[in-house]
Design an enzyme around this catalytic site. Structure first.
Site, PDB file in Angstrom:
ATOM      1  N   ARG A  42      10.182  -7.148   6.518  1.00 43.74           N
ATOM      2  CA  ARG A  42      10.284  -5.709   6.776  1.00 43.74           C
ATOM      3  C   ARG A  42      10.746  -5.467   8.216  1.00 43.74           C
ATOM      4  O   ARG A  42      11.610  -4.650   8.474  1.00 43.74           O
ATOM      5  CB  ARG A  42       8.931  -5.044   6.531  1.00 43.74           C
ATOM      6  CG  ARG A  42       8.957  -3.550   6.756  1.00 43.74           C
ATOM      7  CD  ARG A  42       7.748  -2.862   6.181  1.00 43.74           C
ATOM      8  NE  ARG A  42       6.510  -3.339   6.770  1.00 43.74           N
ATOM      9  CZ  ARG A  42       5.300  -2.980   6.348  1.00 43.74           C
ATOM     10  NH1 ARG A  42       5.160  -2.192   5.315  1.00 43.74           N
ATOM     11  NH2 ARG A  42       4.219  -3.444   6.935  1.00 43.74           N
ATOM     12  N   ARG A  54     -10.134   1.818   7.564  1.00 41.61           N
ATOM     13  CA  ARG A  54      -9.778   0.433   7.856  1.00 41.61           C
ATOM     14  C   ARG A  54     -10.929  -0.330   8.496  1.00 41.61           C
ATOM     15  O   ARG A  54     -10.806  -1.515   8.760  1.00 41.61           O
ATOM     16  CB  ARG A  54      -8.622   0.454   8.834  1.00 41.61           C
ATOM     17  CG  ARG A  54      -7.443  -0.424   8.458  1.00 41.61           C
ATOM     18  CD  ARG A  54      -6.376  -0.084   9.442  1.00 41.61           C
ATOM     19  NE  ARG A  54      -5.207  -0.846   9.451  1.00 41.61           N
ATOM     20  CZ  ARG A  54      -4.017  -0.359   9.061  1.00 41.61           C
ATOM     21  NH1 ARG A  54      -3.921   0.819   8.512  1.00 41.61           N
ATOM     22  NH2 ARG A  54      -2.953  -1.087   9.222  1.00 41.61           N
ATOM     23  N   LYS A  89       0.814  -1.231   0.000  1.00 40.72           N
ATOM     24  CA  LYS A  89       0.000   0.000   0.000  1.00 40.72           C
ATOM     25  C   LYS A  89       0.844   1.276   0.000  1.00 40.72           C
ATOM     26  O   LYS A  89       0.600   2.182  -0.756  1.00 40.72           O
ATOM     27  CB  LYS A  89      -0.881   0.086   1.262  1.00 40.72           C
ATOM     28  CG  LYS A  89      -1.994  -0.889   1.383  1.00 40.72           C
ATOM     29  CD  LYS A  89      -2.890  -0.539   2.563  1.00 40.72           C
ATOM     30  CE  LYS A  89      -2.243  -0.460   3.915  1.00 40.72           C
ATOM     31  NZ  LYS A  89      -1.853  -1.716   4.532  1.00 40.72           N
ATOM     32  N   ARG A 129       9.057   1.741  14.637  1.00 46.19           N
ATOM     33  CA  ARG A 129       8.297   0.696  13.931  1.00 46.19           C
ATOM     34  C   ARG A 129       7.847  -0.377  14.915  1.00 46.19           C
ATOM     35  O   ARG A 129       7.947  -1.562  14.637  1.00 46.19           O
ATOM     36  CB  ARG A 129       9.131   0.073  12.814  1.00 46.19           C
ATOM     37  CG  ARG A 129       9.357   0.946  11.592  1.00 46.19           C
ATOM     38  CD  ARG A 129       8.088   1.489  10.977  1.00 46.19           C
ATOM     39  NE  ARG A 129       7.104   0.486  10.647  1.00 46.19           N
ATOM     40  CZ  ARG A 129       6.335   0.546   9.578  1.00 46.19           C
ATOM     41  NH1 ARG A 129       6.439   1.523   8.712  1.00 46.19           N
ATOM     42  NH2 ARG A 129       5.438  -0.365   9.348  1.00 46.19           N
ATOM     43  N   ARG A 133      -2.230  -8.492  13.102  1.00 47.51           N
ATOM     44  CA  ARG A 133      -2.530  -7.452  12.117  1.00 47.51           C
ATOM     45  C   ARG A 133      -3.229  -8.055  10.887  1.00 47.51           C
ATOM     46  O   ARG A 133      -4.151  -7.465  10.333  1.00 47.51           O
ATOM     47  CB  ARG A 133      -1.243  -6.715  11.717  1.00 47.51           C
ATOM     48  CG  ARG A 133      -0.829  -5.665  12.756  1.00 47.51           C
ATOM     49  CD  ARG A 133       0.636  -5.284  12.704  1.00 47.51           C
ATOM     50  NE  ARG A 133       1.137  -4.894  11.396  1.00 47.51           N
ATOM     51  CZ  ARG A 133       0.928  -3.699  10.813  1.00 47.51           C
ATOM     52  NH1 ARG A 133       0.217  -2.785  11.434  1.00 47.51           N
ATOM     53  NH2 ARG A 133       1.428  -3.433   9.649  1.00 47.51           N
TER      54      ARG A 133
END
Ligand code: AMP
Length: 198
Positions: free
Chosen positions: A127, A88, A13, A142, A153
């Protein structure tokens, strides 16, 4: 042009949003980045959001809806925007429509980047490992990418965000794009569907 980008963790995204904004000369509004910055500088929003972001839970709708309302009233949004990570939940999607109605504006498209769950998992874990290796990125910035919260998630994406697809599909605003391809190919496919390719 006013666009929303939808997809699970690791769906690409933010990469796609950034490129689209560059291409179209409009602002990118990323709820995740806004929250991470707010947490790093411990603003009011940041302090409220932190416990949720740390656990990979969704920040309560009322907190984000009010914030995004203020954000979308800023003058830099006049030419359009790409919303990344927002809405969301179905409630956020409805509230966004109410806000746009108030402003006499319309969403053009909701772009959904589909990737298999296994890809969401590997990309998100990779990531988090890259962030951990990168000494210039503070671990705190993060905290939502820790590998142990990735499954939660992903679960929340299916539970809370996937129902929005139907909402936009019903309104004939949904563009579905295969996100399991190299980023340049994904971008080309998006531009093609938006009839912006040359
Ligand atoms: P992201 O970078 O978009 O994955 O967002 C990082 C984290 O910020 C998420 O795991 C949530 O805790 C929070 N967050 C971002 N956008 C939203 C949203 N629209 N609604 C609720 N929580 C959000």
């Amino acid at each position: 042009m006013r666009l929303v980008i939808l997809g699970g963790p690791g769906s690409g995204k933010s990469t796609q949003a950034r490129q689209l904004c560059r291409h179209l000369g409009i602002v990118e509004i990323s709820s995740g980045n806004i929250l991470r910055r707010a947490i790093a500088s411990q603003t009011d929003l940041g302090r409220k959001a932190q416990p949720y972001v740390e656990k990979g839970e969704l920040v309560p709708d009322e907190i984000l809806i009010e914030f995004m309302r203020q954000r979308l009233l800023q003058p830099d949004t006049a030419k359009g925007w790409v919303l990344e990570g927002y809405p969301r939940t179905a409630f956020q999607a409805e509230e966004l429509d109410f806000l746009l109605e108030d402003l006499n504006q319309q969403l053009d498209w909701a772009i959904y980047l589909t990737v298999p769950e296994s890809v969401m998992m590997t990309r998100s874990v990779e990531r988090s490992q890259n962030y951990a290796k990168d000494s210039t990125t503070s671990a705190k910035s993060r905290l939502d990418d820790h590998p142990e919260i990735v499954p939660r998630r992903i679960e929340l994406f299916y539970e809370r965000t996937v129902p929005i697809l139907e909402y936009y599909d019903y309104r004939q605003k949904l563009l579905t794009i295969n996100g399991d391809q190299p980023p340049e190919q994904v971008q080309q496919n998006i531009l093609h569907k938006l009839e912006l390719d040359d």
